[in-house]
Scaffold this active site. Structure first.
Site, PDB file in Angstrom:
ATOM      1  CG  LEU A 225      41.216  73.541 -20.194  1.00 29.01           C
ATOM      2  CD1 LEU A 225      41.101  75.059 -20.232  1.00 29.01           C
ATOM      3  CD2 LEU A 225      42.588  73.129 -19.665  1.00 29.01           C
ATOM      4  N   GLY A 226      37.368  72.118 -21.784  1.00 32.98           N
ATOM      5  CA  GLY A 226      37.124  71.316 -22.989  1.00 32.98           C
ATOM      6  C   GLY A 226      37.639  72.082 -24.195  1.00 32.98           C
ATOM      7  NE  ARG A 227      35.388  69.963 -29.393  1.00 36.46           N
ATOM      8  CZ  ARG A 227      34.940  68.741 -29.674  1.00 36.46           C
ATOM      9  NH1 ARG A 227      35.664  67.930 -30.385  1.00 36.46           N
ATOM     10  NH2 ARG A 227      33.756  68.365 -29.258  1.00 36.46           N
ATOM     11  CB  ILE A 228      34.499  76.174 -25.835  1.00 41.24           C
ATOM     12  CG1 ILE A 228      33.661  75.553 -26.954  1.00 41.24           C
ATOM     13  CG2 ILE A 228      34.304  77.686 -25.821  1.00 41.24           C
ATOM     14  CD1 ILE A 228      32.160  75.755 -26.807  1.00 41.24           C
TER      15      ILE A 228
ATOM     16  NE  ARG B 223      33.587  65.359 -16.015  1.00 45.58           N
ATOM     17  CZ  ARG B 223      32.938  64.849 -17.042  1.00 45.58           C
ATOM     18  NH1 ARG B 223      32.006  63.962 -16.853  1.00 45.58           N
ATOM     19  NH2 ARG B 223      33.225  65.204 -18.280  1.00 45.58           N
ATOM     20  CB  THR B 224      40.300  64.164 -15.088  1.00 41.89           C
ATOM     21  OG1 THR B 224      39.838  64.513 -16.398  1.00 41.89           O
ATOM     22  CG2 THR B 224      39.478  63.012 -14.550  1.00 41.89           C
TER      23      THR B 224
ATOM     24  NE  ARG C 175      22.798  74.837 -22.603  1.00 44.57           N
ATOM     25  CZ  ARG C 175      23.480  75.206 -23.696  1.00 44.57           C
ATOM     26  NH1 ARG C 175      24.231  76.290 -23.669  1.00 44.57           N
ATOM     27  NH2 ARG C 175      23.405  74.499 -24.800  1.00 44.57           N
TER      28      ARG C 175
ATOM     29  CG  ASP D 229      25.907  84.579 -24.176  1.00 47.75           C
ATOM     30  OD1 ASP D 229      25.236  85.527 -24.642  1.00 47.75           O
ATOM     31  OD2 ASP D 229      26.172  83.557 -24.830  1.00 47.75           O
TER      32      ASP D 229
ATOM     33  CD  GLU E  99      19.446  81.173 -21.899  1.00 50.10           C
ATOM     34  OE1 GLU E  99      19.251  80.742 -23.051  1.00 50.10           O
ATOM     35  OE2 GLU E  99      20.540  81.149 -21.352  1.00 50.10           O
TER      36      GLU E  99
ATOM     37  CG  HIS F 126      22.128  81.527 -25.179  1.00 49.92           C
ATOM     38  ND1 HIS F 126      21.533  80.508 -24.490  1.00 49.92           N
ATOM     39  CD2 HIS F 126      23.202  80.962 -25.814  1.00 49.92           C
ATOM     40  CE1 HIS F 126      22.207  79.381 -24.682  1.00 49.92           C
ATOM     41  NE2 HIS F 126      23.224  79.642 -25.480  1.00 49.92           N
TER      42      HIS F 126
END
Ligand code: GLV
Length: 321
Positions: free
Chosen positions: A153-156, A176-177, A233, A257, A262, A280
């Site tokens: 759950l980062g920016r994207i 992770r947290t 990835r 994707d 790749e 991708h």
């Protein structure tokens, strides 16, 4: 900056090449017939590198040939193509292109999720093949009443969650947290998240730390109604375990994707009618790729104008020159 020598490792977008050519002396590594001899001669003059996550790994051994390199500016938010820890040891700053692609990747993720559940590419093929003239397209699965787990759950990830909220589905996450300012349910393990959800969206960084995070056990926990969406990835998912899970009905379907090797995609996946496969393209609109390319060039220019890097990666924080 006119005499600053920059090395570009692989062909990049015109916006990067044109901007850098105006501001510095640009050397194109991929055009050199004898790269070893070229690096021996020009390597010591190189002070900056422009590279891309789309063109494979920048081997840390390249740094041996660039004793005076100060900064590596990489195209892409993921930077598993660069050994940032080794760069940090050598005092080299690494930059990536975060922020400018969040909405584009999140849009595509929702598109891929809906395409997978509602079988949009399959329906398109059905019509083109003239099958609609004989019978209606079979009823599809649905996003209705699903619970979606976001791995990373980062920016994207957050941009994806905001969009999902508009689709009225349950949302949970693993990272992770636990993030205290986030209302979605947190699961400290990915297997716990998979057990609680019937869609997993993978949007975590690549690299050694997340290699095969999604393995046979996680897929089993996701279950026979489960759908895996990977826009992170290829390395994050054990591809052979995924193929087996899709073949045996351990999970329902997948929308991918990204792949482990790749642009090669396993034939077993290509032969499966119940998966959706994209090459991708999550950030690949003209608008967003131009913004990413501009940031690659701007990081180098800002650095050589003495303003510091614009978007350094956490492993190589900028502490001033
Ligand atoms: C693309 O995969 C990126 O990391 O930006």
């Amino acid at each position: 900056m006119s005499r600053t020598d920059i090395l570009m490792t692989a062909p990049m977008m015109p916006i990067v090449i044109d901007t850098l050519e105006k501001a510095c002396t640009l050397h194109r590594l991929w055009e050199q017939p004898d790269q070893e001899a070229f690096l021996k001669e020009v390597g010591p003059r190189i002070r900056g590198v422009a590279t891309s996550t789309l063109y494979g790994r920048l081997e840390a051994s390249l740094f041996d040939n660039l004793p005076n390199v100060e900064i590596v500016s990489s195209f892409g938010v993921g930077y598993d193509n660069v050994d940032a820890a080794e760069a940090a040891r050598r005092g080299i700053v690494v930059t990536n292109t975060p922020g400018v692609l969040d909405d584009e990747v999140a849009d595509l993720t929702l598109g891929l999720l809906l395409a997978t559940l509602r079988k949009i590419p399959q329906a398109d093929r059905y019509l083109r093949e003239g099958k609609w003239l004989k019978a209606s397209f079979p009823l599809s699965t649905t996003l209705r009443e699903r619970k979606v787990g976001i791995v990373g759950l980062g920016r994207i990830g957050k941009a994806i969650a905001r969009r999902l909220a508009g689709f009225d589905v349950g949302i949970a996450y693993h990272g992770r947290t636990k993030q205290d300012d986030v209302a979605y349910a947190y699961h400290p393990t990915v297997i716990g998240l998979a057990e609680a959800c019937d869609v997993l969206i993978v949007i975590t960084p690549g690299g050694a730390a997340t290699r095969h995070l999604i393995d046979a056990d996680v897929l089993k926990a996701l279950g026979p109604n489960g759908v895996l969406i990977n826009v992170a990835r290829g390395t994050v998912v054990d591809e052979q375990a995924l193929i087996e899970a899709l073949r045996s009905g351990t999970i329902l379907s997948a929308g991918l994707d990204v792949y482990e090797d790749e642009p090669r995609v396993p034939q077993e996946l290509i032969d499966m009618e119940h998966v959706v496969l994209l090459p991708h393209i999550a950030s690949a609109s003209v608008h967003t790729r131009n913004a990413m390319g501009k940031l690659v060039a701007d990081n180098l220019i800002a650095w050589f104008e003495g303003k510091g890097p614009l978007t350094p990666v956490p492993e190589t924080p900028y502490k001033g020159r």
